[in-house]
Structures are given as C-alpha cells and as structure tokens.
Design an enzyme around this catalytic site. Sequence first.
Site, PDB file in Angstrom:
ATOM      1  N   TYR A   1       4.480   0.103  -3.060  1.00 14.03           N
ATOM      2  CA  TYR A   1       4.259  -0.389  -4.425  1.00 14.03           C
ATOM      3  C   TYR A   1       5.389  -1.329  -4.865  1.00 14.03           C
ATOM      4  O   TYR A   1       5.801  -1.338  -6.028  1.00 14.03           O
ATOM      5  CB  TYR A   1       4.133   0.773  -5.424  1.00 14.03           C
ATOM      6  CG  TYR A   1       2.947   1.676  -5.191  1.00 14.03           C
ATOM      7  CD1 TYR A   1       1.840   1.254  -4.473  1.00 14.03           C
ATOM      8  CD2 TYR A   1       2.932   2.970  -5.697  1.00 14.03           C
ATOM      9  CE1 TYR A   1       0.749   2.084  -4.263  1.00 14.03           C
ATOM     10  CE2 TYR A   1       1.835   3.812  -5.489  1.00 14.03           C
ATOM     11  CZ  TYR A   1       0.751   3.360  -4.774  1.00 14.03           C
ATOM     12  OH  TYR A   1      -0.335   4.177  -4.564  1.00 14.03           O
TER      13      TYR A   1
ATOM     14  N   HIS B   1       0.822  -1.208   0.000  1.00 16.80           N
ATOM     15  CA  HIS B   1       0.000   0.000   0.000  1.00 16.80           C
ATOM     16  C   HIS B   1       0.857   1.261   0.000  1.00 16.80           C
ATOM     17  O   HIS B   1       0.500   2.261  -0.620  1.00 16.80           O
ATOM     18  CB  HIS B   1      -0.922  -0.012   1.219  1.00 16.80           C
ATOM     19  CG  HIS B   1      -2.038   0.968   1.149  1.00 16.80           C
ATOM     20  ND1 HIS B   1      -3.071   0.871   0.238  1.00 16.80           N
ATOM     21  CD2 HIS B   1      -2.293   2.090   1.877  1.00 16.80           C
ATOM     22  CE1 HIS B   1      -3.908   1.874   0.417  1.00 16.80           C
ATOM     23  NE2 HIS B   1      -3.455   2.633   1.394  1.00 16.80           N
TER      24      HIS B   1
ATOM     25  N   HIS C   1     -10.386   2.889  -0.959  1.00 18.78           N
ATOM     26  CA  HIS C   1     -10.553   2.572   0.463  1.00 18.78           C
ATOM     27  C   HIS C   1     -11.415   1.315   0.541  1.00 18.78           C
ATOM     28  O   HIS C   1     -12.461   1.290   1.187  1.00 18.78           O
ATOM     29  CB  HIS C   1     -11.192   3.745   1.207  1.00 18.78           C
ATOM     30  CG  HIS C   1     -10.460   4.098   2.467  1.00 18.78           C
ATOM     31  ND1 HIS C   1     -11.086   4.485   3.623  1.00 18.78           N
ATOM     32  CD2 HIS C   1      -9.126   4.109   2.757  1.00 18.78           C
ATOM     33  CE1 HIS C   1     -10.185   4.739   4.560  1.00 18.78           C
ATOM     34  NE2 HIS C   1      -8.987   4.516   4.054  1.00 18.78           N
TER      35      HIS C   1
ATOM     36  N   GLN D   1      -7.584  10.418  11.483  1.00 16.76           N
ATOM     37  CA  GLN D   1      -7.836  11.293  10.342  1.00 16.76           C
ATOM     38  C   GLN D   1      -7.635  12.771  10.685  1.00 16.76           C
ATOM     39  O   GLN D   1      -7.393  13.136  11.823  1.00 16.76           O
ATOM     40  CB  GLN D   1      -9.263  11.067   9.850  1.00 16.76           C
ATOM     41  CG  GLN D   1      -9.511   9.671   9.331  1.00 16.76           C
ATOM     42  CD  GLN D   1      -8.764   9.388   8.051  1.00 16.76           C
ATOM     43  OE1 GLN D   1      -9.141   9.847   6.976  1.00 16.76           O
ATOM     44  NE2 GLN D   1      -7.682   8.637   8.142  1.00 16.76           N
TER      45      GLN D   1
END
Length: 742
Positions: free
Chosen positions: A56, A53, A99, A321
């Site tokens: 890569y 994630h 997501h 968040q």
Amino acid sequence: MKQAMTPEEIKEKKPYLDWSLSEHEYDYICDHLLHRLPNYTEIGLFSAMWSEHCSYKKSKPVLKLFPTKGKRVVQGPGEGAGVVDIDDGQAVVFKAESHNHPTTVEPYQGAATGVGGILRDVFSMGARPVAILDSLHFGELKDNPTMRYKMEETIKGVGDYGNCMGIPNLGGETTFDPCYNGNILLNAMNVGIMDIKDMEHGDATGVGNAVMYVGAKTGRDGIHGATFASADFSEEHATQRSAVQVGDPFMEKLLMEACLELILHHREWLVGIQDMGAAGIVSSSAEMATEGKSGMDLNLNLVPQREPNMSAYEIMLSESQERMLLCVKKGHEEDVKKIFDEYNLDAVTIGRITDDGRYVLHHDDQVVCDIPVVTLTEKVLEEKSEEKKPQRIIDVEQSENWQPEIEDAGQTLRALLNQPTIANDQFVTQQYDSQVRTDTIVGPGSDSGILRVRHTKKAIAMTTDTNGRFVYLDPKVGGQRTVLESATNIVASGALPLAITDCLNYGDPNDPEIFWELHQSCQGIADACEILETPVVSGNVSLYNENNGKAIYPSPMIGMVGLIKNYDHVIPMHMQTAGDKIYLVGKTDDDFAGSELQKMMTGKISGLPHAPNLPGIKDYLYKLQKLMAEGLVQSAHDLSEGGLGVSLAESVFDTDLGVNVKLDFNKNLLFSETPGRLIVSVAPENAAKFEQEMGDAVSEIGQVTDDKQLNISLTNDQVNEDVAKLQKIWKECIPCLMKSKA
C-alpha cells in the site's frame, strides 16, 4: 527454470522493472538497506513485498483518513480480518478482498480463489466462517458474448467454492457498465462468528519456536500474483494465466477444520497463525516475524512441493492456495502435526524463530537470502502521488444538472425494471447455496443478508454496496453516498450498523486525476463512517484496474455488518398486510446525476450527485431502527437505483399485494435517486406512535392493497400497472441477455 541471473546481471538487465519495482526503489534497496546488490531470490521478494498490493505504498497516506476505532472494535486493520463485539463475549469477524485481475484473466479460478482467500483470513483469526457475499461488476452483456462467458464462469467459481465449503452465500450485488468491459471486478466478503477469548493473531515470537507450513503443497501457480495485481492491465495479460491461482475447496474445508481445532482446543501450543495469500510464503512469514519483532530462519527444501525442481524464488513467491503458516511453541510440533495428519494435510516444520531480526532462507545447501526482515515490510518507500482535479468535474461544476423529460411514468418504470443493474439477479444467486448450515434468516435478494447467531436470539445483517457512477462524477460525495447506502440497507433490515470493510477499486494511481479520485472518495468514506459511527476495521486496495489505458469508474465497495439483538424483529423488504400504511422516510429532490434513469435515457452520465445531509439522515435512520426493534414497523425497503418507483414495485413482487400511493411531486421525482430514503409499511394501530416518533422525517404516501396493482398518483401523471407483468419484466431481463446470440 533457467539459470537465475547473477546480482550483476540483475543490475544491468533490470528484470525487476517487469515486477513493478522501480529503478529508484532498486537503487534504494542496494544503497541504503542492503549495502550490496541483491540476488535473484531477494529482488523477487522485494518486488512482491514492495508491490502496491502488499505494501500500500501509494495508498497508505489515504488509508490513514479512515476512522478505525470504536466502542465495539476489538481488532481493526492490521490482522487477517476485523473483529467487532456483538455482546455476550462474542464477535463478528469480517473482511472483503478483491480478486479483479485474476478474475478478468481466468474468471472461474480467479473468482473461486478470491472466495478461498477471504475465508482463510477469517478462520485464521479463530472464527468460523458463516456467510459469503460478493460484489460483482461486469461490462455490458448485450452484443458481448465474451462478457457473458466471463459472467457465467465468475458466478460458477464463486458458487462452486462456497458450496463445497458448506458456507452460505447471502448475496451481495451485481452491476453492469461499459467501464468494466475490459476489467471486471470481483470483491468477496466473508463473515465469521467467534468467542472473543478465542481470537488469534499473526505473530511469530519466541526464539526457537517452530515455523510450520500446513495445508496444500506448493506449485508454480500464482507466482508474482501480487505484482500482477499492481500493474497496468492490457491485452498482453489476457494470457498471463500463470499468475492466477488454482483452488481446491475440499482441501480448504479440511484446512479450515484442522486450524479451528488447533485454535479452539489447543491454543496453548500456538503462538500465531496467518494465511499464505498474496506473495505466498514470503508475505506471511515476513509479516509474522515483523509483527513479533523477531527474525526467521527457513529451509525451503522442507516446503512440501507438488512440482519438481522448484527454485527458491518460485517456492517463496508461489501463491498456491489452501496453505497457512503457523508459529508453534517449541516441543509441540508433533502435537500439531497429529491434528493435521488426521485431516490428511501436510504439516512440516520449515524453520525457527530467531532474535536477530534477520530473514534467512536456505535452499539446496546455500543461503539464498539474508536480509533484515523489516526491509521487506517496514522500509518500503512510500510514494507521494501527484493529484489533479479532473477537468470534467471542473466543467460540470459550472453547468446545470441534467433533468429528465419523461412522457409516461409507467413506461419509464417498465424500462427501468428491464435494466440489468436493477433487474432481478436470481440468475446469479440461484447458483449459490444460501441455506446450508440452516442459520439463514434472509438470503439473497433483500436489502441485507441476515444470519442468526447460534444459541442466541441475535442476528447479523450484512450488505455490500458500490456505485462507481456517483464516485466518478463527484468522488467525495460518491464515497459518502456509498457508505450511506450500506447503512440504509442495514437499517432497512432492522439492524444497527456496526462497522465496515472495504475494497478500494481504482485505476492507475500514477495518473494524478485517478489518485485525486482515490483521495477524495476516501475522504468521503471517512466522513460518512465518522458520522454514522461505523469504523473501518479491515479491507484492501486494488489499483491499476484498467485495460489498455482505460480505467474503470472509481468503485469503492463498502461491506457493512449490523446487529439485531432479537431476530424476531428482523424486518422484511416486502409489504406484509393489506391496509397497512405506507410511509416515505427521507426527503426527495431532483437527484439524477449518475442515476439509472440518466444512463438509460441518454446513454451516459453527467452532472453532480447531491451531497447527503449525513447528520440529519443518521438521526432518522437510527431512530427508525429503534422503532423497528419495538415492533412498530411491518416492512422496509431502501430506495436506490431507479428511486421510489422501482422500490415500490420491488416491495410487492413475490406477494399477493399491491399499493395505492399518492405523491405530492411530479413524475420525474418518482425516479430520483436521493440517498438515505426508505419506504416502510406500518400497521394502522401503530401509525400514530410511528408518526409522532419520526416527526417530519416521514410522510404518509398511501396504503397496501390486495389487488396486485401498482397505482401511483403524481401531480402530472398516473401509474397503473399490473404487478405480475412488472415482475415478469424484472425477472426475465438478465436471463434473456444471457441467452442472446449476439
């Protein structure tokens, strides 16, 4: 939290295997990078940063296929979002993110935080977010109450977050297929506008400059979210809600305004800025230090925390968040803090930039990490994956393609309009505010969403497109067709295609057949982008989209933006005036592999979808866009699921009009899904010039009527349907499925 393992215990018990770090990678870190055993915090950081994630490591060789440069590209992949010049010193800034795993586990929060994360990527560049799109892919709704619940919660999560932020949602797409029963897809795209001179970067440079944490406090939500998204998905994960972040859109709104005030009015205080997304503080800080060729020294006790007794491991890997990391010039820390204080947000200096390339973390008066920062970001072991062409494709290459046996074209059309992927998705879009900010020209339900650029005559068109069935049957051709579908949608709205972002949604890349699908489809995407002159400027990779070993269809999502230089030339998708001539743009052939018709009639998909003639299609698409800008076209609608029959019906829904069409082909071809086609209407006085300019790329097929009837004459059948009755079928499909008791 219980006492962390010692380095020796880590070596013996191998907890990193549960965090998607292999034993080979662990040994490499010990023997070649650190020359010692990493401690618990350090191995946690490596696990997150070396996850697929974040790194890569499997997909990077494939991503190198993509064209990323172009005459309008200001910033390609590598920053928070792509930046494309739209003239007059302005740029459109956009990116898409997946997501999928969080939304499958906790649909509301997974969807909401998916939207929140992509907004931060855009405003961290210095752009104001102006539109959201979403690409949603669910399992079948019929006899599936769990999927209906997940769909309702996903839509609510997307809508609530965007609505609270005051950013319009201009649509996207919603599809349904059994392959997503165990792993739904949520791909969110955000589009922003900015002056190019205001563009920011994610750099951390200048010895002694401050590393400032701004935004919401850090909790224990989302820990190991990056590794959660980098592993096979199974029923065990259904309860792994701790890996799902919790969003607060009102906090995000404050954070956005504070960041934009800093960037737009006090950029001389700022060196760099980056969102804390996947892997939280470690990802943003390590990437910024690497980008600036610097080191970083952080004190984790200074990180604002909303939960007591958080360990260094938890603080660094939390994906709470609404947080950003800033690099601020020394001496301006208080200036920056005052801005964030005005918005009631934390703004704390948690460390400094160094020049030794070391990544040093302090917690409770101990050094809990001291490693070269590049070991987290640039020394990742890239993995060469095996590839194998699936036997199913070898078999189908040696067989004849499926041909439908249609008895009644009208009945078939009605049945197609009652398929949820084709049916009206107002059930979804009515929960989104598409008009907030008052810049929306075309909202959900059209080929593209369109937004005006304030204080100019320009408009931006945007679309998201996915068709996993085509990619499953022929990955390379499917990749080409997905990009072409986006370009056709953009042109149908009167816009010139500019560039794309992508979400590459696939199964387990350790399966040679799935990696072959990834490689081949990305080659197809690259080929199409090269020919259509739409470089890839941003995107993400989402692998391991499986449930109990069953993978989704390979489902690359393409998000494309286009430019309309004068919004007076926006082209509607609906027919406009009785008496206008109707033209079919592009050639039709018997292309049924992977089509909605095939799925509806047989319950499965098979065959090989036809490869598009990309240079030829590009020629007439871009020629058509120029004629649109000259005012020669009244309406346009692309042909996709359900083919010409469905598009003709959709073009007169919500109007008082009908069509009278005569076709020189049989009823099967009415539902072919040959790519790169549109239907357009042209006023009679412009018909001669239109035909002359378009040449043999178009054929006149009929005219617009005022009788609210859909009349289609075929060589072996006749369709005579009442438009209102067709629209009723189309509108009621999804609401009826959602109300089902089964």
